[in-house]
Design a protein around this motif. Structure first.
Motif, PDB file in Angstrom:
ATOM      1  N   LYS A  60       3.044  -2.681  -1.280  1.00 61.41           N
ATOM      2  CA  LYS A  60       3.686  -2.200  -2.509  1.00 61.41           C
ATOM      3  C   LYS A  60       2.697  -2.160  -3.669  1.00 61.41           C
ATOM      4  N   LYS A  61       1.824  -3.158  -3.735  1.00 63.19           N
ATOM      5  CA  LYS A  61       0.813  -3.165  -4.795  1.00 63.19           C
ATOM      6  C   LYS A  61      -0.148  -1.994  -4.640  1.00 63.19           C
ATOM      7  N   LEU A  62      -0.564  -1.720  -3.412  1.00 65.31           N
ATOM      8  CA  LEU A  62      -1.486  -0.613  -3.164  1.00 65.31           C
ATOM      9  C   LEU A  62      -0.827   0.732  -3.460  1.00 65.31           C
ATOM     10  N   ILE A  63       0.430   0.885  -3.052  1.00 62.16           N
ATOM     11  CA  ILE A  63       1.150   2.134  -3.295  1.00 62.16           C
ATOM     12  C   ILE A  63       1.349   2.367  -4.784  1.00 62.16           C
ATOM     13  N   ASN A  64       1.677   1.307  -5.527  1.00 62.03           N
ATOM     14  CA  ASN A  64       1.858   1.440  -6.974  1.00 62.03           C
ATOM     15  C   ASN A  64       0.558   1.812  -7.672  1.00 62.03           C
ATOM     16  N   ALA A  65      -0.564   1.395  -7.096  1.00 63.10           N
ATOM     17  CA  ALA A  65      -1.860   1.726  -7.696  1.00 63.10           C
ATOM     18  C   ALA A  65      -2.174   3.207  -7.572  1.00 63.10           C
ATOM     19  N   GLN A  66      -1.736   3.850  -6.494  1.00 56.99           N
ATOM     20  CA  GLN A  66      -1.980   5.279  -6.274  1.00 56.99           C
ATOM     21  C   GLN A  66      -0.816   5.857  -5.472  1.00 56.99           C
ATOM     22  N   PRO A  67       0.317   6.141  -6.139  1.00 53.90           N
ATOM     23  CA  PRO A  67       1.550   6.551  -5.437  1.00 53.90           C
ATOM     24  C   PRO A  67       1.427   7.813  -4.591  1.00 53.90           C
ATOM     25  N   LEU A  68       0.537   8.722  -4.980  1.00 53.34           N
ATOM     26  CA  LEU A  68       0.448   9.998  -4.259  1.00 53.34           C
ATOM     27  C   LEU A  68      -0.585   9.977  -3.132  1.00 53.34           C
ATOM     28  N   GLU A  69      -1.207   8.828  -2.903  1.00 53.71           N
ATOM     29  CA  GLU A  69      -2.041   8.678  -1.698  1.00 53.71           C
ATOM     30  C   GLU A  69      -1.124   8.165  -0.587  1.00 53.71           C
ATOM     31  N   PHE A  70      -0.406   9.079   0.035  1.00 53.25           N
ATOM     32  CA  PHE A  70       0.607   8.697   1.016  1.00 53.25           C
ATOM     33  C   PHE A  70       0.026   7.924   2.192  1.00 53.25           C
ATOM     34  N   CYS A  71      -1.244   8.148   2.478  1.00 52.28           N
ATOM     35  CA  CYS A  71      -1.863   7.492   3.628  1.00 52.28           C
ATOM     36  C   CYS A  71      -1.890   5.970   3.469  1.00 52.28           C
ATOM     37  N   ILE A  72      -1.867   5.470   2.236  1.00 53.26           N
ATOM     38  CA  ILE A  72      -1.849   4.019   2.032  1.00 53.26           C
ATOM     39  C   ILE A  72      -0.577   3.436   2.631  1.00 53.26           C
ATOM     40  N   GLY A  73       0.569   4.003   2.229  1.00 48.31           N
ATOM     41  CA  GLY A  73       1.837   3.539   2.775  1.00 48.31           C
ATOM     42  C   GLY A  73       1.923   3.729   4.275  1.00 48.31           C
ATOM     43  N   ASN A  74       1.324   4.828   4.771  1.00 44.21           N
ATOM     44  CA  ASN A  74       1.361   5.092   6.209  1.00 44.21           C
ATOM     45  C   ASN A  74       0.614   4.019   6.998  1.00 44.21           C
ATOM     46  N   ILE A  75      -0.562   3.618   6.500  1.00 45.30           N
ATOM     47  CA  ILE A  75      -1.340   2.577   7.177  1.00 45.30           C
ATOM     48  C   ILE A  75      -0.610   1.245   7.115  1.00 45.30           C
ATOM     49  N   VAL A  76      -0.025   0.928   5.973  1.00 44.36           N
ATOM     50  CA  VAL A  76       0.723  -0.320   5.839  1.00 44.36           C
ATOM     51  C   VAL A  76       1.886  -0.337   6.832  1.00 44.36           C
ATOM     52  N   ARG A  77       2.598   0.771   6.951  1.00 42.68           N
ATOM     53  CA  ARG A  77       3.731   0.842   7.894  1.00 42.68           C
ATOM     54  C   ARG A  77       3.259   0.732   9.337  1.00 42.68           C
ATOM     55  N   ARG A  78       2.104   1.316   9.647  1.00 42.13           N
ATOM     56  CA  ARG A  78       1.569   1.201  11.004  1.00 42.13           C
ATOM     57  C   ARG A  78       1.274  -0.258  11.335  1.00 42.13           C
ATOM     58  N   VAL A  79       0.677  -0.972  10.388  1.00 42.99           N
ATOM     59  CA  VAL A  79       0.349  -2.377  10.610  1.00 42.99           C
ATOM     60  C   VAL A  79       1.623  -3.208  10.749  1.00 42.99           C
ATOM     61  N   LEU A  80       2.618  -2.930   9.921  1.00 47.63           N
ATOM     62  CA  LEU A  80       3.895  -3.640  10.030  1.00 47.63           C
ATOM     63  C   LEU A  80       4.545  -3.375  11.387  1.00 47.63           C
ATOM     64  N   PHE A  81       4.452  -2.141  11.850  1.00 44.34           N
ATOM     65  CA  PHE A  81       5.008  -1.782  13.155  1.00 44.34           C
ATOM     66  C   PHE A  81       4.279  -2.537  14.273  1.00 44.34           C
ATOM     67  N   ILE A  82       2.954  -2.631  14.136  1.00 45.90           N
ATOM     68  CA  ILE A  82       2.164  -3.368  15.115  1.00 45.90           C
ATOM     69  C   ILE A  82       2.592  -4.830  15.167  1.00 45.90           C
ATOM     70  N   ILE A  83       2.770  -5.438  14.009  1.00 44.98           N
ATOM     71  CA  ILE A  83       3.179  -6.844  13.961  1.00 44.98           C
ATOM     72  C   ILE A  83       4.520  -7.038  14.658  1.00 44.98           C
ATOM     73  N   ARG A  84       5.476  -6.167  14.346  1.00 47.05           N
ATOM     74  CA  ARG A  84       6.810  -6.276  14.950  1.00 47.05           C
ATOM     75  C   ARG A  84       6.746  -6.102  16.464  1.00 47.05           C
ATOM     76  N   GLU A  85       6.002  -5.110  16.924  1.00 44.04           N
ATOM     77  CA  GLU A  85       5.965  -4.812  18.350  1.00 44.04           C
ATOM     78  C   GLU A  85       5.217  -5.892  19.137  1.00 44.04           C
ATOM     79  N   GLU A  86       4.147  -6.411  18.570  1.00 44.41           N
ATOM     80  CA  GLU A  86       3.437  -7.488  19.263  1.00 44.41           C
ATOM     81  C   GLU A  86       4.314  -8.734  19.351  1.00 44.41           C
TER      82      GLU A  86
END
Length: 398
Positions: free
Chosen positions: A63-89
């Motif tokens: 959330k801090k990274l996204i707020n720093a640059q809201p239109l860099e969608f790839c930031i949120g995408n990478i964060v979600r990928r990592v969260l997905f990895i944590i859940r699946e592992e």
């Protein structure tokens, strides 16, 4: 001394946020790579006792990274990928436990904390994925991950309702497994341009005329790879006022590709000569639409009028689970100083100037996505989102 790693991580986070705000780290690939490295360090050195604690920390950082640059969608995408990895592992370890398997049998050698040793294996795996779909993606969102516990998924799932899982149980080897998956994500980022480019020969044929717009490393490498075995022409739109197209035209010309540079206003007139439009994008939205360089919508409408297919070359890290409903949903406006002289300001008192950074392109204007795991129709994007993200991690809505 125990708090020193945490202070160092906080300092790294603050430094990266400052770079994002000042735009000293720019470009989707560079931002994504830096975000993934930061999160990897946090998982490796951060203080967390279970998966729930780690998920909360990663969400807070995201959330801090996204707020720093809201239109860099790839930031949120990478964060979600990592969260997905944590859940699946975590779920993999939980399934193993319920099925009577010993999670302590994981070998430390299988879970290195750096990505450098995985490049060769990933390169070999990725070469076989160019024409494949989501069948090549396992449940943790990684390509061809060889895990001796994957066969557990072939059994009846002992977890009835994942929504009821609180992720609080501790597993000694969980960190190593998460680190391994994040390393594979970083390796995927490193190899995505090559993996997309290797598919070029299947989509570009001899004597074709290709039109492109703006400056995209993925598109450039795609065209250059095709030029090694095919002879074709490229028409590059200069993309005013940034004139990024001029950089692309020079780069392609240096690669001995027959290149023509045109102004934005000539797109419609030249489209009748074009066989295919190949472009990059800033983000791929949940409905298959694009947030792309300003001028892309005009190009797409002209292509549709002339029945010219539009092919989008992009990495999977640009898949975004958000929706854009019009041109203003996700947009930014640049300075009019790029095309208006400040010396003439006194004569422009009643002139309204707009310099949008992006265009929204509806999914019905896109013919095909070429990603680092193969080609997909816009209607298939929703399935890829399910493979890579968890619905609980739509950070903007929380």
């Amino acid at each position: 001394m125990e708090k020193q790693p945490e202070k160092q991580l906080e300092k790294q986070l603050e430094s990266f946020i400052l770079h994002l705000k000042r735009k000293t780290v720019v470009g989707s690939y560079q931002v994504s790579r830096a975000s993934a490295e930061l999160l990897r360090q946090w998982v490796h050195k951060g203080k967390w006792g279970n998966a729930k604690s780690l998920i909360d920390q990663i969400k807070s950082i995201g959330k801090k990274l996204i707020n720093a640059q809201p239109l860099e969608f790839c930031i949120g995408n990478i964060v979600r990928r990592v969260l997905f990895i944590i859940r699946e592992e975590y779920l993999t370890f939980l399934r193993n436990k319920k099925n009577g398997l010993n999670n302590d049998d994981y070998d430390d050698d299988d879970f290195e904390t750096t990505s450098t040793n995985n490049n060769n294996n990933n390169n070999n795996n990725n070469n076989n994925n160019n024409t494949s779909s989501s069948n090549n993606i396992n449940n943790s969102g990684n390509i061809n991950k060889n895990n001796k516990y994957n066969n557990v998924m072939l059994q009846d799932d002992p977890i009835d309702d994942q929504e009821d899982i609180d992720f609080t149980e501790t597993f000694p080897r969980l960190k190593a497994a998460i680190m391994d998956s994040i390393n594979e994500l970083i390796d995927e980022l490193e190899g995505l341009h090559r993996n997309v480019a290797e598919q070029a020969i299947e989509h570009i044929h001899s004597n074709e005329t290709i039109m492109t717009l703006g400056c995209s490393r993925t598109v450039e490498e795609f065209l250059k790879e095709a030029a090694r075995k095919r002879s074709f022409k490229v028409i590059v739109v200069e993309t005013a006022p940034s004139l990024e197209g001029q950089k692309t035209a020079i780069s392609l010309s240096k690669a001995s590709i027959d290149t023509t540079l045109i102004t934005d206003s000539a797109v419609f007139a030249m489209m009748s000569r074009v066989n295919k439009v190949i472009i990059g994008t800033h983000a791929v939205m949940a409905n298959g639409g694009l947030i792309a360089t300003s001028g892309t919508h005009t190009l797409a409408v002209a292509a549709k009028y002339h029945s010219v297919p539009i092919v989008v070359c992009t990495g999977l890290y640009k898949l975004c689970p958000l929706y854009a409903y019009d041109q203003d949903t996700f947009n930014n406006f640049g300075s009019p100083g790029e095309y208006l002289k400040f010396e003439e300001a006194e004569f422009l008192e009643n002139v309204h100037s707009y310099n949008p950074t992006f265009d929204y392109v509806a999914p019905d204007l896109v013919s095909l996505f070429i990603t680092n795991i193969g080609g997909h129709n816009p209607s298939y994007i929703y399935r890829l989102l399910q493979e890579y993200y968890d619905a609980r991690d739509i950070l903007e809505d929380e």
